[in-house]
Design an enzyme around this catalytic site. Structure first.
Site, mmCIF file in Angstrom:
data_model
loop_
_atom_site.group_PDB
_atom_site.id
_atom_site.type_symbol
_atom_site.label_atom_id
_atom_site.label_comp_id
_atom_site.label_asym_id
_atom_site.label_seq_id
_atom_site.Cartn_x
_atom_site.Cartn_y
_atom_site.Cartn_z
ATOM 1 N N LYS A 134 -2.938 4.094 -4.481
ATOM 2 C CA LYS A 134 -3.990 3.172 -4.959
ATOM 3 C C LYS A 134 -5.035 2.958 -3.852
ATOM 4 C CE LYS A 134 -1.269 2.067 -8.624
ATOM 5 N NZ LYS A 134 -0.004 2.665 -8.171
ATOM 6 N N CYS A 180 4.895 -0.984 -12.259
ATOM 7 C CA CYS A 180 5.316 0.219 -12.988
ATOM 8 C C CYS A 180 6.601 -0.094 -13.748
ATOM 9 C CB CYS A 180 5.467 1.402 -12.050
ATOM 10 S SG CYS A 180 6.774 1.210 -10.834
ATOM 11 N N ALA A 233 0.771 -1.253 0.000
ATOM 12 C CA ALA A 233 0.000 0.000 0.000
ATOM 13 C C ALA A 233 0.800 1.299 0.000
ATOM 14 C CB ALA A 233 -0.963 -0.006 1.181
ATOM 15 N N ALA A 234 2.007 1.334 0.575
ATOM 16 C CA ALA A 234 2.698 2.623 0.701
ATOM 17 C C ALA A 234 3.197 3.118 -0.663
ATOM 18 C CB ALA A 234 3.888 2.473 1.652
ATOM 19 N N PRO A 235 3.121 4.430 -0.915
ATOM 20 C CA PRO A 235 2.718 5.516 -0.014
ATOM 21 C C PRO A 235 1.215 5.771 0.045
ATOM 22 C CG PRO A 235 3.570 6.442 -2.059
ATOM 23 C CD PRO A 235 3.725 4.946 -2.165
ATOM 24 N N GLY A 236 0.397 5.013 -0.686
ATOM 25 C CA GLY A 236 -1.038 5.113 -0.446
ATOM 26 C C GLY A 236 -1.896 5.559 -1.618
#
Ligand code: SAM
Length: 324
Positions: A122, A237, A117-120
């Site tokens: 999505k 990515c 999850a980081a940095p948040g």
């Protein structure tokens, strides 16, 4: 004055040759990596747009959600007071592309786990787009949890539950806990080149293998977190097929209970490297540095298992405490 000429390295030429059929595409792709374009700043509105908002907005793409704006190149949204007040989150448009697949899910989604999850970005997109009753944001790397919490908190996602767990532990403790699982996987990060960053070793076979194997491990755990009839979104990515299409092909063979979900609004972005409905954004299309994604749906049925509330309560990181 034009940018100083740079020669593409052998691995870059090799990758371009594998990715594209035409000389034109190969040359444009390499150009974007050697002379990074300036992409339009993109914001994800996490609060309603305030009336004083007056920035020049670029025309939206057909699949672009209403809560995302691409801004004129001259705008510096991160320096605006609305940013600190949590009205929006700044992200690369490629991230919007990668997670826009969620907009084609027809069912209401009540529970989500974002495994990486980081940095948040999505997680926040999901929070705005799907408004799930339960959003679990997991980040395995402890030192990256702080920025995740800080972004969730700034943007007002105070109901999100933040975890710092290895995905394998989540499978052990609370299998089949979410209707939607996001795996925005750690990868070789080749698209960072199109943002002007150095990414040593990002074309090396060892790097690609290591990342592909790590992604397979995360996806194998992710598969066990998806409830019956639920969804799994895999994105990266990077450009290397070893980490993208080949990982998807591996996954479908290993987990035949999942089927890929075609997304007609993104048909122009169909990956040319597979028959599977995998989608790519290229860095030379002027939209963002690049992304890959595939959405999968779990088709088999099994017993609904209750979520392990005790585990979640014991391991949830408290938003206010972590950001002090
Ligand atoms: N989804 C994030 C966003 O949109 O802001 C970006 C995620 S980033 C591409 C990948 C994340 O996966 C990193 O935060 C990294 O720390 C985490 N990660 C690294 N190794 C992991 C593993 N073995 N399992 C799960 N996550 C991992």
């Amino acid at each position: 004055m034009g940018a100083p000429s740079k020669e593409p390295s052998k691995p870059l030429v090799k990758l371009a040759n594998r990715l594209f059929d035409t000389e034109r595409d190969r040359a444009d792709f390499m150009q974007a990596l050697l002379h990074p374009p300036v992409f339009a700043p993109t914001i994800l509105w996490t609060q309603p747009k305030p009336p004083e908002f007056s920035w020049e907005v670029l025309p939206p793409l057909p699949w672009q959600p209403a809560f995302v704006d691409r801004l004129a190149h001259t705008v510096r949204p991160g320096q605006h007071p609305l940013h600190d007040k949590g009205y929006f989150y700044c992200l690369d448009f490629s991230s919007v592309f990668a997670v826009s697949a969620l907009l084609s899910i027809p069912e209401a989604i009540e529970s989500v786990i974002d495994l990486c999850a980081a940095p948040g970005g999505k997680s926040l997109f999901t929070w705005v787009a799907l408004k799930p009753k339960r959003l679990l944001c997991n980040e395995v790397v402890r030192k990256r949890v702080r920025i995740l919490i800080s972004n969730l908190k700034r943007c007002g996602a105070m109901d999100a539950i933040v975890l710092n767990q290895d995905p394998a532990v989540l499978v052990e403790q609370t299998p089949n806990c979410a209707q939607l699982v996001l795996v925005d996987a750690p990868c070789s990060g080749q698209s960072l080149l199109a943002k002007g960053q150095a990414v040593p070793g990002c074309f090396h076979k060892v790097t690609l293998n290591r990342n592909a194997n790590r992604q397979k491990r995360i996806l194998a755990n992710a598969a066990q977190l998806v409830q019956s009839s639920g969804y799994l979104l895999y994105s990266t990515c990077t450009y290397a097929p070893e980490e993208n299409e080949q990982v998807c092909a591996w996954f479908l063979k290993k987990f035949p209970q999942f089927v890929p979900v075609p997304m007609s609004p993104l048909s122009l972005h169909q990956s040319p490297l597979t028959e599977l409905p995998c989608y790519r954004l290229w860095p030379h299309t002027d939209l963002g540095a690049g992304a890959f994604m595939m959405l999968l749906k779990r088709q088999d049925r099994d017993e609904v298992q209750p979520v392990n509330e005790v585990f979640l309560t014991q391991h949830q990181l408290v938003l206010y405490a972590e950001t002090r």
